[in-house]
Design a protein around this motif. Structure first.
Motif, PDB file in Angstrom:
ATOM      1  N   GLU A 142      -4.122   5.538   2.039  1.00  0.00           N
ATOM      2  CA  GLU A 142      -3.564   4.932   3.254  1.00  0.00           C
ATOM      3  C   GLU A 142      -4.252   3.601   3.539  1.00  0.00           C
ATOM      4  O   GLU A 142      -3.604   2.607   3.882  1.00  0.00           O
ATOM      5  CB  GLU A 142      -3.739   5.885   4.431  1.00  0.00           C
ATOM      6  N   GLN A 192      -2.556  -0.263   3.542  1.00  0.00           N
ATOM      7  CA  GLN A 192      -2.570  -1.109   4.736  1.00  0.00           C
ATOM      8  C   GLN A 192      -3.185  -2.480   4.478  1.00  0.00           C
ATOM      9  O   GLN A 192      -2.929  -3.420   5.226  1.00  0.00           O
ATOM     10  CB  GLN A 192      -3.320  -0.409   5.870  1.00  0.00           C
ATOM     11  N   ASP A 212      -9.180   8.962   3.044  1.00  0.00           N
ATOM     12  CA  ASP A 212      -7.944   8.269   3.426  1.00  0.00           C
ATOM     13  C   ASP A 212      -7.716   7.004   2.610  1.00  0.00           C
ATOM     14  O   ASP A 212      -7.018   6.098   3.052  1.00  0.00           O
ATOM     15  CB  ASP A 212      -7.985   7.898   4.918  1.00  0.00           C
TER      16      ASP A 212
END
Length: 258
Positions: A45, A49, A42
Motif C-alpha cells: 500500500e 501511494q 503495509d
C-alpha cells in the motif's frame, strides 16, 4: 487529512504536545511503530501511494500509530519538523529494497528531530535519559536492513523458509493463549516478506528485533504483542509460573474507574 491535524500529531492525546521524558518517548515509539508498519506489513500500500508522477510526498508517522503519505505542510515554519520531501521521486529509479532502506534512514532522522523538538525544554540530564531510552530501540533502518539481510542469507543458502515466521495453527488468535515457555513469535503488525505477502516478519515489541526460533519469546495476554524474554526479563522457568502475562506497557496502565 489536513495539515493542522497532521502537525498536531494525529491522535497524540487531545492535541497537547508531550512534555515529560516518558510522554515524549511514548510519542516516539508510536510514530516509529507507524513507520515500521508502512515499510513492512503495509509496504504494498505504501509503495503504491508513492507515485513518482505525483508532487513531493512525505511519509508521516502519528502518535496514534497510524501512517500517511501526504504533501508537506504549506506554512513555513511548520509547527513540527517535516519528514524528508519527495520520497516518491526515487521509487522507480532504485531497487525496491534500497529505496525502502533510504526512506528508513530519512524516517529515523525525522523521528529523532520530532522527539528533540519536544525535548527542547527538558534539562540536559532529561534529554540524555530520553536519548538513552530511544537508543535502546532498533532504528527503522536497522530493522529494515536486518530483514533484508535475513532474506538474502536464506536465498544464498538455498533454504525454503517461506513458513518460518508463521504462527503454528494452535497459536492462532482465535485459539487459547499460547504456552509461555515455547520458542514462538507474535503475529506482528510491523513485518513484511517480499517473497510471501501472506505472512509477516515478527518483531519484538521492545527492541524491534526479528524473531528467531533459537530465542525465548513471550506474548502479552492483554495487547497480544510478543517480546524477547530477555527484553522483558522473563526466563522460561519464570514463565512457567505465570498464568496471565502482562507486558511492562500494559502493567503500567491504570485500570479505568467505574
Amino acid at each position: 487529512m489536513d495539515a493542522s491535524y497532521r502537525r498536531a500529531g494525529a491522535g497524540g492525546g487531545g492535541g497537547s504536545a508531550p512534555r515529560t521524558v516518558e510522554d515524549i518517548y511514548k510519542d516516539y515509539r508510536a510514530r516509529r511503530s507507524a513507520i515500521l508498519r508502512a515499510l513492512t506489513n503495509d509496504v504494498e500500500e505504501f509503495y503504491a501511494q508513492c507515485d513518482p508522477d505525483k508532487e513531493n510526498l512525505c511519509l508521516y508517522g502519528y502518535a496514534n500509530e497510524a501512517w500517511e503519505v501526504a504533501l508537506p505542510a504549506e506554512e513555513v515554519p511548520t509547527e513540527l519538523p517535516e519528514p524528508a520531501l519527495g520520497i516518491n521521486f526515487a521509487r522507480d529509479g532504485m531497487k525496491r529494497s534500497d529505496w525502502l532502506a533510504l526512506v528508513a534512514v530519512h524516517s529515523d532522522s525525522w523521528l529523532v528531530s520530532v522527539a528533540f523538538y519536544y525535548a527542547a525544554r527538558l534539562t540536559r540530564s532529561d534529554r540524555k535519559r530520553l536519548f538513552g531510552m530511544m537508543n535502546d530501540l532498533a532504528t527503522v533502518y536497522e530493522v529494515i536492513s536486518e530483514m533484508r539481510q535475513s532474506k538474502e542469507r536464506d536465498r544464498s543458502s538455498g533454504m525454503d523458509n517461506s513458513g518460518r515466521n508463521k504462527l503454528p495453527a494452535k497459536h492462532a488468535r482465535e485459539a487459547p493463549p499460547p504456552p509461555r515457555v515455547e520458542h514462538n513469535a507474535r503475529e506482528a503488525d510491523e513485518g513484511y516478506d517480499e517473497d510471501d505477502g501472506d505472512h509477516s516478519e515478527t518483531l519484538c515489541g521492545t527492541c524491534g528485533g526479528i524473531y528467531s526460533a533459537e530465542e525465548f519469546w513471550i506474548g502479552c495476554d492483554v495487547c497480544e504483542r510478543w517480546y524477547h524474554g530477555k527484553c522483558v526479563k522473563i526466563t522460561p522457568a519464570k514463565a512457567e509460573s505465570i498464568k496471565q502475562y502482562k507486558c511492562p506497557s500494559c502493567s503500567s496502565k491504570r485500570p479505568r474507574q467505574q
